[in-house]
Design a protein around this motif. Sequence first.
Motif: not given
Length: 302
Positions: A14, A69-71, A73-78
Amino acid sequence: MTINHSLEAYRVFYTVASCGSITLAAGELSISQPAVSQSIKQLEEGLKTKLFTRTSKGVRLTGEGELLYSYVAKGYEQIMLGEQKLIQLHNMELGEITIGASDMTLQFFLLPYLEKFHEQYSNIRIRVTNGPTPETLEKLEDGRMDFCVVSTPFEAKDTLEVIPVREIEDIFVAGRRFIPYKNKTLDFTELRKLPLIFLEGNTSSRRYMEDFLEQNQVEVNPEFELATSDMIVQFALRNLGVGCVVKDFAKEYIDNGMLYELRFNKLIPKRQFCIVKNKKNPLPVAAGKLLELISYCSPLPG
């Protein structure tokens, strides 16, 4: 490879994708460039997919890398958002407290502390729920509130920690219609002759006084049964009877002479306000801070 074994690899992935550079990612992650490159290599091998291509300015995601990355990014940012919220909770920038309190304990004990707490931590939401003491204690045991403030007597299970914080005193008050009783020392049996004003029968205060008078051979048959102690005081001010209330409710009118307190040849035992906590449930940070503010050893005068 499962996600349980590659959280750190995905963090590196990420960061590299976000920075577009292994060098910049290494600086942000505080690890060496070779370590970053090795982590990406292992992830690519595990996924059997090329995730980056090198450019003159750094690295760029491949089509497969952009999909991943599209997936990620969502998890890491959460995850980062969750960490941020936890930090805010610990810094008292965010949170909620749920307290159980009666009108009496709120008005004559808790309210000044809530006011001071809100001045210091205005972002903390405070919910105060009201109900009969047994129901309040049940909610506390079930984890539906952080702590409660109730008046004795009550039955508390061993799972609850009870902390007395203030004494309260039950008294009988009257107005000018009953002035002949003002300077007399009465026996409780004389209450049989008087029109009494009590709280409704489903309250702990009413049960407490009924039990005490029964021990003194007095059966209570009130002329008026009211929902609130404030209304008892108002009825007494209008000379409709002798009111039984916690002294705090009538203090202002006793001090200015509009009501007086009946005296008896035996003291009515004092009761207590108590903070009750659930031993099994750790307090949220905000609730712990509020209890620190309340300070068990030196409660506000009331």
